[in-house]
Design a protein around this motif. Structure first.
Motif: not given
Length: 167
Positions: A42-46, A50-55, A103-112, A141-145
């Protein structure tokens, strides 16, 4: 594996180019895997969804020249680093894994949440004795977000502000 119905819907919405429906079905698929206690999948699919910051320029290097400094010794009050440890790299109790997962689900679904006038948690306070995993959890947490990790340098903060109240 997921139900055949969800897989059919996922492929159908993907081939039709319906991004909103694809995201919705993908979230249902992730939730189904969570109910089966397939948290790693589930975490891998998320992460894929949702992707990760890419810079090209790491955020920590952009921030390093703007960090507050100790007035006496000119040392930075914070250390910014790019997190490297992931959720699958740590061993957690079921209770702590569940808390981080929420906590991670909250951030991944922030728009909801925002559609209901709510925001994901953006301030956390970790407490415990040295070596219990506070910094490690913050790094995960920082890494996952996809965020940089800011670590307060207590030695600089104390020496910088100690005695200023009296002055």
């Amino acid at each position: 594996m997921a139900t055949a119905k969800l897989l059919r819907q996922l492929i159908k919405t993907g081939t039709e180019g319906n991004h909103e429906a694809f995201k919705r079905v993908s979230e249902q698929l992730i939730q189904e895997e969570r109910t089966k206690n397939h948290h790693l999948l589930a975490n891998d699919l998320e992460r894929i969804l949702y992707g990760r910051r890419n810079s090209t320029v790491p955020l920590h290097s952009m921030l390093s020249d703007r960090l507050p400094k100790d007035k006496e010794r000119n040392l930075p009050l914070l250390q910014i680093k790019e997190p490297v440890r992931r959720l699958e790299d740590v061993v957690l109790s079921d209770e702590n894994a569940s808390l981080l997962d929420e906590l991670l689900q909250e951030h991944h679904r922030a728009e909801i949440l925002q559609s209901h006038g709510l925001r994901p948690a953006d301030k956390l306070l970790f407490c415990g004795p040295p070596g219990c995993g506070k910094t490690l959890t913050a790094e995960v947490l920082a890494s996952e977000l996809g965020l940089p990790l800011a670590i307060v340098r207590i030695d600089s903060v104390i020496s910088s502000f100690l005695g200023e109240t009296a002055a």
